[in-house]
Design a protein around this motif. Structure first.
Motif, PDB file in Angstrom:
ATOM      1  N   GLU A 147     -20.533 -33.048  33.197  1.00 19.99           N
ATOM      2  CA  GLU A 147     -19.882 -31.669  31.875  1.00 19.99           C
ATOM      3  C   GLU A 147     -18.617 -31.931  32.662  1.00 19.99           C
ATOM      4  O   GLU A 147     -18.264 -32.253  34.073  1.00 19.99           O
ATOM      5  CB  GLU A 147     -20.373 -30.549  32.161  1.00 19.99           C
ATOM      6  CG  GLU A 147     -21.170 -30.326  32.241  1.00 19.99           C
ATOM      7  CD  GLU A 147     -21.859 -29.380  32.071  1.00 19.99           C
ATOM      8  OE1 GLU A 147     -21.460 -28.148  32.892  1.00 19.99           O
ATOM      9  OE2 GLU A 147     -22.559 -28.713  31.173  1.00 19.99           O
ATOM     10  N   THR A 148     -17.613 -31.674  32.096  1.00 13.14           N
ATOM     11  CA  THR A 148     -16.036 -31.715  32.805  1.00 13.14           C
ATOM     12  C   THR A 148     -15.877 -30.637  33.632  1.00 13.14           C
ATOM     13  O   THR A 148     -16.974 -29.570  33.619  1.00 13.14           O
ATOM     14  CB  THR A 148     -15.064 -32.382  31.783  1.00 13.14           C
ATOM     15  OG1 THR A 148     -15.225 -30.632  31.157  1.00 13.14           O
ATOM     16  CG2 THR A 148     -15.392 -33.354  30.546  1.00 13.14           C
ATOM     17  N   PRO A 149     -15.055 -30.518  34.138  1.00 10.25           N
ATOM     18  CA  PRO A 149     -14.859 -29.202  34.940  1.00 10.25           C
ATOM     19  C   PRO A 149     -14.848 -27.950  33.683  1.00 10.25           C
ATOM     20  O   PRO A 149     -14.757 -26.725  34.303  1.00 10.25           O
ATOM     21  CB  PRO A 149     -13.312 -29.571  35.547  1.00 10.25           C
ATOM     22  CG  PRO A 149     -12.837 -30.973  35.877  1.00 10.25           C
ATOM     23  CD  PRO A 149     -13.391 -31.837  35.103  1.00 10.25           C
ATOM     24  N   GLU A 150     -13.714 -28.137  32.260  1.00 11.37           N
ATOM     25  CA  GLU A 150     -13.980 -27.457  31.637  1.00 11.37           C
ATOM     26  C   GLU A 150     -15.669 -26.857  31.108  1.00 11.37           C
ATOM     27  O   GLU A 150     -15.770 -26.167  30.315  1.00 11.37           O
ATOM     28  CB  GLU A 150     -13.005 -27.587  30.744  1.00 11.37           C
ATOM     29  CG  GLU A 150     -11.369 -27.806  31.178  1.00 11.37           C
ATOM     30  CD  GLU A 150     -10.937 -28.731  31.581  1.00 11.37           C
ATOM     31  OE1 GLU A 150     -11.943 -30.341  31.963  1.00 11.37           O
ATOM     32  OE2 GLU A 150      -9.980 -28.711  32.452  1.00 11.37           O
ATOM     33  N   GLY A 151     -17.165 -27.525  31.799  1.00  8.35           N
ATOM     34  CA  GLY A 151     -18.416 -27.202  31.344  1.00  8.35           C
ATOM     35  C   GLY A 151     -18.132 -28.419  29.785  1.00  8.35           C
ATOM     36  O   GLY A 151     -19.469 -27.643  29.153  1.00  8.35           O
ATOM     37  N   LYS A 152     -17.517 -29.317  29.425  1.00  9.55           N
ATOM     38  CA  LYS A 152     -17.664 -29.705  28.785  1.00  9.55           C
ATOM     39  C   LYS A 152     -18.452 -31.137  28.962  1.00  9.55           C
ATOM     40  O   LYS A 152     -17.962 -31.757  29.371  1.00  9.55           O
ATOM     41  CB  LYS A 152     -16.792 -30.503  27.435  1.00  9.55           C
ATOM     42  CG  LYS A 152     -16.768 -31.167  26.010  1.00  9.55           C
ATOM     43  CD  LYS A 152     -15.502 -31.369  25.829  1.00  9.55           C
ATOM     44  CE  LYS A 152     -15.800 -32.218  24.188  1.00  9.55           C
ATOM     45  NZ  LYS A 152     -14.405 -33.025  23.745  1.00  9.55           N
ATOM     46  N   TYR A 181     -19.799 -34.856  28.858  1.00  7.53           N
ATOM     47  CA  TYR A 181     -19.326 -35.763  27.934  1.00  7.53           C
ATOM     48  C   TYR A 181     -20.497 -36.902  28.015  1.00  7.53           C
ATOM     49  O   TYR A 181     -19.942 -37.718  27.780  1.00  7.53           O
ATOM     50  CB  TYR A 181     -17.886 -36.439  29.110  1.00  7.53           C
ATOM     51  CG  TYR A 181     -18.811 -36.014  30.208  1.00  7.53           C
ATOM     52  CD1 TYR A 181     -18.772 -37.844  31.081  1.00  7.53           C
ATOM     53  CD2 TYR A 181     -18.279 -35.904  31.339  1.00  7.53           C
ATOM     54  CE1 TYR A 181     -18.567 -38.120  32.187  1.00  7.53           C
ATOM     55  CE2 TYR A 181     -18.943 -35.661  32.764  1.00  7.53           C
ATOM     56  CZ  TYR A 181     -18.665 -37.436  33.024  1.00  7.53           C
ATOM     57  OH  TYR A 181     -18.739 -37.859  34.463  1.00  7.53           O
TER      58      TYR A 181
END
Length: 254
Positions: free
Chosen positions: A143-148, A150
């Motif tokens: 996940e990205t720092p935003e929680g998405k 990838y």
């Protein structure tokens, strides 16, 4: 932080059950089963309502409930009581309990069901549920720092998955005594990977692939996730067997 909190809660529940201390989690089990006899606790009288959708993690809760023999119904998402408005979320009308987060829901369903498991088997099952959420999830989903999400970490070598593969080389399922809620928790995350990252090749872990196929082939899995998903996963996992290049090309496994 959410995964660490869930792990702490599950471990606290396990400690309380094994040592006999009356924590809140054990109190919930006592309250929700007080009107049911030991012989009928797996089929509790009141309905449990699950708020979720097919595109979320809620089907793994359906799967777990089905394997345990706990009847549930799907609720209107407009009435979802999750404090953050997320899914899945479970309401147990038998005692008014509200449980959210998939791992917590699996733990709750397991601990209120009279499975006949001794404390040793229960300890193993609860540990694997916690491991699935705290350790396996971040491997399966990067996940990205935003929680998405990838990507998946299963595209590259993993020491933890190597260890899991080694464990499965000597046993059919995770816990002695056969299939359990531990397998629902762990296999669900593993099976999401070929479902969402189509074409991935997991053949470096042959025992893991065998295990995933066995779990995906279960009738309750197909009922929870749908026959189309089940058929795709069984066929794609079958194509990951070492040396079967024709099937790999057919299902996009390279």
């Amino acid at each position: 932080m959410a995964r660490l909190t869930l792990t702490f809660c599950i471990c606290a529940a396990l400690f309380a059950h094994v040592s006999g201390f009356a924590t809140g989690f054990v109190d919930i089990r006592s309250t929700c089963s007080s009107s049911a006899t030991s012989a009928t606790r797996t089929k509790l009288a009141m309905t449990k309502t699950l708020y979720g959708s097919q595109g979320s993690r809620s089907p793994l809760c359906n799967w777990g409930a089905s394997e345990l023999g706990v009847p549930i119904k799907m609720g209107d998402l407009l009435m979802n009581p999750h404090p953050f408005g997320q899914i899945p979320c479970l309401v147990d009308e038998d005692c008014g309990a509200t449980v959210f987060e998939s791992g917590a829901i699996l733990t709750y369903l397991y601990t209120i069901t009279d499975t006949g498991d001794d404390k040793k088997r229960m300890a193993s099952i609860l540990s694997w549920i916690a491991w699935a959420n705290a350790s396996l999830d971040p491997i399966c989903f990067l996940e990205t720092p935003e929680g998405k999400v990838y990507d998946t970490g299963l595209k590259k070598p993993s020491k933890r998955i190597d260890t899991l593969d080694a464990i499965l080389s000597g046993q059919e399922f995770l816990v002695d005594g056969g299939f359990s809620t531990a397998d629902v928790a762990v296999a669900s995350y593993l099976l999401y990977v070929p479902q969402f990252f189509r074409g991935i090749d997991l053949s470096r872990w042959p025992n893991l692939v065998r295990y995933m196929k066995d779990c995906a082939s279960r009738e309750a899995y197909g009922q929870a996730f749908g026959s189309q998903v089940q058929n795709y996963l069984v066929q794609s996992l079958d194509a990951m067997k070492p040396g079967d290049d024709s099937k790999k090309k057919r299902f996009g496994v390279f």
